[in-house]
Motif scaffolding. Sequence first.
Motif, PDB file in Angstrom:
ATOM      1  N   MET A  95       0.760  -1.254   0.023  1.00 52.38           N
ATOM      2  CA  MET A  95       0.041  -0.050   0.043  1.00 52.38           C
ATOM      3  C   MET A  95       0.802   1.230   0.090  1.00 52.38           C
ATOM      4  O   MET A  95       0.531   2.447  -0.536  1.00 52.38           O
ATOM      5  CB  MET A  95      -0.952   0.083   1.183  1.00 52.38           C
ATOM      6  CG  MET A  95      -2.121  -0.576   1.051  1.00 52.38           C
ATOM      7  SD  MET A  95      -3.085  -0.793  -0.449  1.00 52.38           S
ATOM      8  CE  MET A  95      -3.579   0.911  -0.337  1.00 52.38           C
ATOM      9  N   ASP A  96       2.134   1.177   0.776  1.00 49.91           N
ATOM     10  CA  ASP A  96       2.941   2.380   0.540  1.00 49.91           C
ATOM     11  C   ASP A  96       3.459   2.641  -1.048  1.00 49.91           C
ATOM     12  O   ASP A  96       3.417   3.653  -1.374  1.00 49.91           O
ATOM     13  CB  ASP A  96       4.256   2.045   1.403  1.00 49.91           C
ATOM     14  CG  ASP A  96       5.190   3.140   1.389  1.00 49.91           C
ATOM     15  OD1 ASP A  96       4.687   4.269   1.208  1.00 49.91           O
ATOM     16  OD2 ASP A  96       6.613   3.001   1.360  1.00 49.91           O
ATOM     17  N   ALA A  97       3.618   1.536  -1.646  1.00 48.52           N
ATOM     18  CA  ALA A  97       3.969   1.693  -3.185  1.00 48.52           C
ATOM     19  C   ALA A  97       3.124   2.211  -3.918  1.00 48.52           C
ATOM     20  O   ALA A  97       2.946   3.004  -4.605  1.00 48.52           O
ATOM     21  CB  ALA A  97       4.340   0.280  -3.648  1.00 48.52           C
ATOM     22  N   PRO A 112       3.579   2.089  11.520  1.00 53.43           N
ATOM     23  CA  PRO A 112       4.236   1.869  10.178  1.00 53.43           C
ATOM     24  C   PRO A 112       3.693   2.652   9.162  1.00 53.43           C
ATOM     25  O   PRO A 112       2.552   2.813   8.861  1.00 53.43           O
ATOM     26  CB  PRO A 112       3.750   0.251  10.160  1.00 53.43           C
ATOM     27  CG  PRO A 112       3.429   0.028  11.729  1.00 53.43           C
ATOM     28  CD  PRO A 112       2.847   0.848  12.167  1.00 53.43           C
ATOM     29  N   HIS A 113       4.778   2.956   8.354  1.00 52.23           N
ATOM     30  CA  HIS A 113       4.478   3.917   7.051  1.00 52.23           C
ATOM     31  C   HIS A 113       3.512   3.381   6.218  1.00 52.23           C
ATOM     32  O   HIS A 113       2.671   4.056   5.771  1.00 52.23           O
ATOM     33  CB  HIS A 113       6.111   4.066   6.569  1.00 52.23           C
ATOM     34  CG  HIS A 113       6.097   4.955   5.421  1.00 52.23           C
ATOM     35  ND1 HIS A 113       5.938   6.329   5.644  1.00 52.23           N
ATOM     36  CD2 HIS A 113       6.001   4.935   4.239  1.00 52.23           C
ATOM     37  CE1 HIS A 113       5.912   6.714   4.283  1.00 52.23           C
ATOM     38  NE2 HIS A 113       5.949   5.971   3.408  1.00 52.23           N
ATOM     39  N   GLY A 114       3.451   1.924   6.016  1.00 50.16           N
ATOM     40  CA  GLY A 114       2.684   1.637   4.955  1.00 50.16           C
ATOM     41  C   GLY A 114       1.191   1.521   5.461  1.00 50.16           C
ATOM     42  O   GLY A 114       0.280   1.817   4.640  1.00 50.16           O
ATOM     43  N   ALA A 142      -1.270  12.266   2.080  1.00 49.01           N
ATOM     44  CA  ALA A 142      -1.103  10.864   2.625  1.00 49.01           C
ATOM     45  C   ALA A 142       0.156  10.862   3.099  1.00 49.01           C
ATOM     46  O   ALA A 142       0.714  10.691   4.462  1.00 49.01           O
ATOM     47  CB  ALA A 142      -1.143   9.875   1.526  1.00 49.01           C
ATOM     48  N   HIS A 143       1.294  10.908   2.412  1.00 50.80           N
ATOM     49  CA  HIS A 143       2.883  11.181   2.747  1.00 50.80           C
ATOM     50  C   HIS A 143       3.203  12.430   3.849  1.00 50.80           C
ATOM     51  O   HIS A 143       4.093  12.245   4.779  1.00 50.80           O
ATOM     52  CB  HIS A 143       3.775  11.124   1.517  1.00 50.80           C
ATOM     53  CG  HIS A 143       4.082   9.534   1.316  1.00 50.80           C
ATOM     54  ND1 HIS A 143       3.167   8.830   0.591  1.00 50.80           N
ATOM     55  CD2 HIS A 143       5.036   8.895   1.518  1.00 50.80           C
ATOM     56  CE1 HIS A 143       3.659   7.738   0.374  1.00 50.80           C
ATOM     57  NE2 HIS A 143       4.697   7.257   0.951  1.00 50.80           N
ATOM     58  N   ALA A 144       2.367  13.439   3.435  1.00 49.93           N
ATOM     59  CA  ALA A 144       2.855  14.608   4.649  1.00 49.93           C
ATOM     60  C   ALA A 144       2.417  14.025   5.930  1.00 49.93           C
ATOM     61  O   ALA A 144       3.027  14.345   6.951  1.00 49.93           O
ATOM     62  CB  ALA A 144       2.097  15.707   4.042  1.00 49.93           C
ATOM     63  N   THR A 186       0.513   3.966  -2.702  1.00 52.62           N
ATOM     64  CA  THR A 186       0.523   5.547  -2.545  1.00 52.62           C
ATOM     65  C   THR A 186       1.445   6.245  -3.265  1.00 52.62           C
ATOM     66  O   THR A 186       1.051   7.459  -3.526  1.00 52.62           O
ATOM     67  CB  THR A 186       0.283   5.846  -0.924  1.00 52.62           C
ATOM     68  OG1 THR A 186      -0.485   4.761  -0.182  1.00 52.62           O
ATOM     69  CG2 THR A 186       0.143   6.910  -0.336  1.00 52.62           C
ATOM     70  N   HIS A 187       2.645   5.723  -3.339  1.00 53.66           N
ATOM     71  CA  HIS A 187       3.583   6.468  -4.132  1.00 53.66           C
ATOM     72  C   HIS A 187       3.183   6.796  -5.466  1.00 53.66           C
ATOM     73  O   HIS A 187       3.408   7.808  -6.159  1.00 53.66           O
ATOM     74  CB  HIS A 187       4.959   5.813  -4.141  1.00 53.66           C
ATOM     75  CG  HIS A 187       5.743   5.619  -2.777  1.00 53.66           C
ATOM     76  ND1 HIS A 187       6.398   4.520  -2.561  1.00 53.66           N
ATOM     77  CD2 HIS A 187       5.640   6.299  -1.715  1.00 53.66           C
ATOM     78  CE1 HIS A 187       6.802   4.596  -1.207  1.00 53.66           C
ATOM     79  NE2 HIS A 187       6.437   5.599  -0.842  1.00 53.66           N
ATOM     80  N   ALA A 188       2.640   5.673  -6.208  1.00 52.23           N
ATOM     81  CA  ALA A 188       2.333   5.706  -7.553  1.00 52.23           C
ATOM     82  C   ALA A 188       0.972   6.702  -7.840  1.00 52.23           C
ATOM     83  O   ALA A 188       1.016   7.672  -8.659  1.00 52.23           O
ATOM     84  CB  ALA A 188       2.088   4.301  -8.045  1.00 52.23           C
ATOM     85  N   ALA A 245      -0.133   3.637   7.704  1.00 50.47           N
ATOM     86  CA  ALA A 245      -0.509   5.153   7.738  1.00 50.47           C
ATOM     87  C   ALA A 245      -1.026   5.329   6.441  1.00 50.47           C
ATOM     88  O   ALA A 245      -2.181   5.982   6.143  1.00 50.47           O
ATOM     89  CB  ALA A 245       0.517   5.783   8.083  1.00 50.47           C
ATOM     90  N   ASN A 246      -0.093   5.044   5.261  1.00 54.27           N
ATOM     91  CA  ASN A 246      -0.391   5.405   3.810  1.00 54.27           C
ATOM     92  C   ASN A 246      -1.767   4.715   3.367  1.00 54.27           C
ATOM     93  O   ASN A 246      -2.602   5.229   2.839  1.00 54.27           O
ATOM     94  CB  ASN A 246       0.639   5.246   3.151  1.00 54.27           C
ATOM     95  CG  ASN A 246       1.433   6.612   2.957  1.00 54.27           C
ATOM     96  OD1 ASN A 246       1.229   7.492   2.872  1.00 54.27           O
ATOM     97  ND2 ASN A 246       2.816   6.165   3.370  1.00 54.27           N
ATOM     98  N   GLY A 247      -1.817   3.371   3.739  1.00 57.10           N
ATOM     99  CA  GLY A 247      -3.043   2.804   3.104  1.00 57.10           C
ATOM    100  C   GLY A 247      -4.230   3.242   3.479  1.00 57.10           C
ATOM    101  O   GLY A 247      -5.311   3.268   2.873  1.00 57.10           O
TER     102      GLY A 247
END
Length: 388
Positions: A197-199, A281-283, A266-268, A201-203, A285-287
């Motif tokens: 989900m982190d990936a 965990p980063h993923g 999301a990343h902010a 969110t990046h995309a 939170a983003n997910g």
Amino acid sequence: MDISQGFLFPPLPIEIVFGYGAIERLPVKLKEQHVTKPLVVTDRGLKEAGLLDEVTAIICKSDMPFAAFADVPQDSSTTSITSALELLEAEGCDGVIGLGGGSALDTAKAVAFRKTNTSDISTYIGLNKLENPPLPIFAIPTTAGTGSEVSYWAVFTDDTTRVKVSVGGYWVFPKVAICDPMMTLTLPAHLTAATGMDALTHAIESYTNDSYQPISDILAYRAIELIGEYLRPAVTNGKDRRARYGMMLGSMLAGIAMNPTRLGIAHALAMPLGSWDLKIPHGIANGILLPHVMEFNMVANLQRFVKVAEALGEQTQGMGMRAAAERSVTAVRQLLTDIGLTTGLGDYGLTEAKVLSVVEEAMKSGNIAANTRQAAKEDVTAICLATL
Ligand SMILES: [Fe+2]
């Protein structure tokens, strides 16, 4: 994108060695960079899982000495960077291999640049602040998520302020990224889901934010397609070699795309959510944030979100623009359910009382400025509260 402004795509000075068996190329790549004794930086989990031994056995076969630091915490931090740097100096190492997820890779990057940039770490926070090139960095991801193997950022917690910070720029790129999907075959389902989900969110943040451009578009769009197709099978059957390959490729493409575009709300928010005593965990939170952020952003560029829906395999033909764009949010929500990520941030310790300081910190991020829809503090607060 404002067409009158043109665009810039940074050089990618990384040799990417990709595919099953790529790890066997490590000794050759070390020698090509004139490394005589590398420090392998990883975490205890990977040591216990035997992946550190697998990698060091490959180095040993080429008669190259090495040292290993296997104490990277869940979130890389200035304390662990200092400990690893002390080991590197004591052992006389001249290159750094990051083996692991984002924390191990970012610790390796930081050790490599701290060896040659010795001022207070706060001097280097931000973009292009380093004074000297680092030792050669080699990145071996064992998750498909962070994109750190191809990104020019190193993210870690400053233990004096307990806040996550980023050091970025051309010199932070690894020299070589060895992307071997075999290294992810034993990644547990819940970590596959979170990092995947982190990936994604990046995309999606790269594709839909205000800095999108033709080259990053191609990379980010393909990354959305790959992750949409392969995250479910990678989570439900970790041994699915095709799914692991697709996820590693998607994560890597998204990692390249985000270098020039930055990300979004999301990343902010994920940065402070991973700080202080929260340490979400980063993923995760983003997910959890992603569909809420997409819902907020959608009206600023419906066309882009229709494309996201299509990349995720949604049928949008014959639909109005608004309804078609909404399918992108539905698709992400369905994906989260399918991979078992159905909790809210409240389950990870976020409370209404803590939202204020999280948002205060998030508003300082360059990712807020890059976000496609202008977001005031009240908007970001509302998004954050919706995730509880
Ligand atoms: Fe991320």
